[in-house]
Motif scaffolding. Structure first.
Motif, PDB file in Angstrom:
ATOM      1  N   HIS A 149       0.806  -1.189  -0.172  1.00 24.36           N
ATOM      2  CA  HIS A 149       0.018   0.020   0.057  1.00 24.36           C
ATOM      3  C   HIS A 149       0.807   1.133  -0.023  1.00 24.36           C
ATOM      4  CE1 HIS A 149       1.255  -0.376   4.247  1.00 24.36           C
ATOM      5  NE2 HIS A 149       0.891   0.973   4.238  1.00 24.36           N
ATOM      6  N   GLN A 150       0.311   2.396  -0.251  1.00 26.56           N
ATOM      7  CA  GLN A 150       1.104   3.860  -0.140  1.00 26.56           C
ATOM      8  C   GLN A 150       0.063   4.386   1.242  1.00 26.56           C
ATOM      9  OE1 GLN A 150      -0.200   4.860  -4.080  1.00 26.56           O
ATOM     10  NE2 GLN A 150       1.834   5.445  -4.385  1.00 26.56           N
ATOM     11  N   LEU A 179      10.036  -3.734   6.593  1.00 25.94           N
ATOM     12  CA  LEU A 179       9.514  -3.402   5.322  1.00 25.94           C
ATOM     13  C   LEU A 179      10.096  -4.032   4.179  1.00 25.94           C
ATOM     14  CD1 LEU A 179       8.116   0.395   5.979  1.00 25.94           C
ATOM     15  CD2 LEU A 179       7.002  -1.799   6.471  1.00 25.94           C
ATOM     16  N   ARG A 180       8.857  -4.216   3.143  1.00 32.76           N
ATOM     17  CA  ARG A 180       9.417  -4.662   1.913  1.00 32.76           C
ATOM     18  C   ARG A 180       8.913  -3.537   1.036  1.00 32.76           C
ATOM     19  NH1 ARG A 180       6.076  -8.841   2.883  1.00 32.76           N
ATOM     20  NH2 ARG A 180       5.145  -8.512   0.826  1.00 32.76           N
ATOM     21  N   VAL A 181       9.812  -3.076   0.088  1.00 30.09           N
ATOM     22  CA  VAL A 181       9.320  -1.809  -0.627  1.00 30.09           C
ATOM     23  C   VAL A 181       9.513  -1.989  -2.095  1.00 30.09           C
ATOM     24  CG1 VAL A 181       9.569  -0.131   1.139  1.00 30.09           C
ATOM     25  CG2 VAL A 181      11.498  -0.757  -0.619  1.00 30.09           C
ATOM     26  N   VAL A 182       8.705  -1.051  -3.097  1.00 23.86           N
ATOM     27  CA  VAL A 182       8.864  -1.059  -4.325  1.00 23.86           C
ATOM     28  C   VAL A 182       9.819   0.157  -4.668  1.00 23.86           C
ATOM     29  CG1 VAL A 182       7.943  -1.135  -6.756  1.00 23.86           C
ATOM     30  CG2 VAL A 182       7.108  -2.490  -4.850  1.00 23.86           C
ATOM     31  N   PRO A 183      11.125   0.117  -4.902  1.00 24.49           N
ATOM     32  CA  PRO A 183      11.872   1.316  -5.098  1.00 24.49           C
ATOM     33  C   PRO A 183      11.552   2.072  -6.426  1.00 24.49           C
ATOM     34  CG  PRO A 183      13.566  -0.654  -4.776  1.00 24.49           C
ATOM     35  CD  PRO A 183      11.965  -1.000  -4.779  1.00 24.49           C
ATOM     36  N   GLY A 184      11.544   3.336  -6.097  1.00 18.89           N
ATOM     37  CA  GLY A 184      10.972   4.272  -7.205  1.00 18.89           C
ATOM     38  C   GLY A 184       9.452   4.419  -7.227  1.00 18.89           C
ATOM     39  N   ALA A 228       5.216  -2.885   2.253  1.00 20.05           N
ATOM     40  CA  ALA A 228       4.417  -4.082   2.916  1.00 20.05           C
ATOM     41  C   ALA A 228       5.397  -4.670   4.012  1.00 20.05           C
ATOM     42  CB  ALA A 228       4.095  -5.063   1.592  1.00 20.05           C
ATOM     43  N   SER A 229       4.611  -5.383   4.738  1.00 22.71           N
ATOM     44  CA  SER A 229       5.204  -6.054   6.033  1.00 22.71           C
ATOM     45  C   SER A 229       4.793  -7.395   6.286  1.00 22.71           C
ATOM     46  CB  SER A 229       5.032  -5.419   7.078  1.00 22.71           C
ATOM     47  OG  SER A 229       5.558  -5.929   8.417  1.00 22.71           O
ATOM     48  N   SER A 230       5.434  -8.376   6.416  1.00 19.53           N
ATOM     49  CA  SER A 230       5.435  -9.918   6.423  1.00 19.53           C
ATOM     50  C   SER A 230       5.046 -10.277   7.728  1.00 19.53           C
ATOM     51  CB  SER A 230       6.475 -10.608   5.632  1.00 19.53           C
ATOM     52  OG  SER A 230       6.646 -10.647   4.277  1.00 19.53           O
ATOM     53  N   ARG A 231       4.544 -11.488   7.964  1.00 18.26           N
ATOM     54  CA  ARG A 231       4.353 -11.988   9.395  1.00 18.26           C
ATOM     55  C   ARG A 231       5.781 -12.389   9.980  1.00 18.26           C
ATOM     56  NH1 ARG A 231       0.123 -14.305   6.367  1.00 18.26           N
ATOM     57  NH2 ARG A 231      -1.957 -14.337   7.138  1.00 18.26           N
TER      58      ARG A 231
END
Length: 237
Positions: A105-106, A160-165, A204-207
């Motif tokens: 999400h944003q 956190l997992r992110v999508v760069p850019g 996003a964030s995982s378990r």
């Protein structure tokens, strides 16, 4: 890395990880302040998967002097200059046995004191007597968030997992992500470090899978003045 390098990372990727902003002693002081806080207020959310404090700096005012150290203030000033103020704060405690996760999400809303119908602001939501609204894109593009880590955080306990850019692509719906073109990065941060990010960065964030806690203080900054009668709900000078 230099401040210039972090600025370049922020511009290109929408985030940067800066280690050793706080000493172990400074983090332990912060943890002690949080543990002594009165958690009976309705802004405290407690479940088996998550403990959260909304309006954190209002509910735990003693934490402010422990957070805004000369070291933190210097980093913020070097990267963003002056004129920014705190407009939102949350504390997250994700226990070691937590199944809590957040999908991509944003951060598209800001927190305000009261609802007011103004062009460009909407839709509206209200949660725990806190109004939130999606503002014009220009406000979101200028804001930034710091995430102070009170524990070592990696892929196994919800980094956190992110999508760069992705922060440069406006409103980016998660269901439209083309993974043939986009990449995913996991943002590992050690205790005492922090992640700085733009709110429009897809994240996003995982378990949790390694039974380790993940405690984070999330603080949002803005240099924008809202049109009357809207007011930031947590404005700190």
């Amino acid at each position: 890395m230099s401040g210039r390098t972090y600025q370049q990372e922020m511009a290109a990727n929408g985030f940067a990880v800066i280690e050793n902003v706080f000493t172990d002693k400074e983090i332990d002081i912060l943890i002690g302040i949080i543990e002594r806080a009165d958690s009976s207020n309705e802004t405290f959310r407690k479940t088996k998967d998550l403990f959260a404090i909304r309006q954190f700096l209002k509910e735990v005012p003693d934490a402010a002097h422990a957070i805004f150290t000369p070291g933190l203030n210097a980093v913020v000033k070097e990267l963003f200059g002056t004129g920014y103020q705190v407009v939102k704060s949350i504390y997250f405690d994700k226990p070691g046995d937590s199944n809590w996760f957040v999908s991509y999400h944003q951060d598209l809303t800001i927190s305000v004191k009261e609802k007011a119908d103004l062009p460009g602001f909407g839709p509206w939501t209200v949660k725990q007597q806190q109004y939130a609204v999606q503002p014009p894109l220009t406000i979101l593009e200028s804001n930034f968030t710091i995430r102070i880590h009170l524990d070592d955080t990696d892929e196994q306990n919800g980094a956190l997992r992110v999508v760069p850019g992705s922060h440069n692509k406006g409103i980016y719906r998660p269901e439209t992500i083309d993974w043939d073109k986009e990449t995913e990065v996991s943002c590992k941060v050690r205790k005492g470090g922090m992640m700085i990010m733009r709110p429009l960065l897809l994240h996003a964030s995982s378990r949790t899978t390694n039974s380790n806690k993940r405690r984070v203080i999330h603080i949002e900054f803005s240099n924008q003045e809202l049109p009357a009668p809207l007011q930031w709900s947590e404005l700190m000078q």
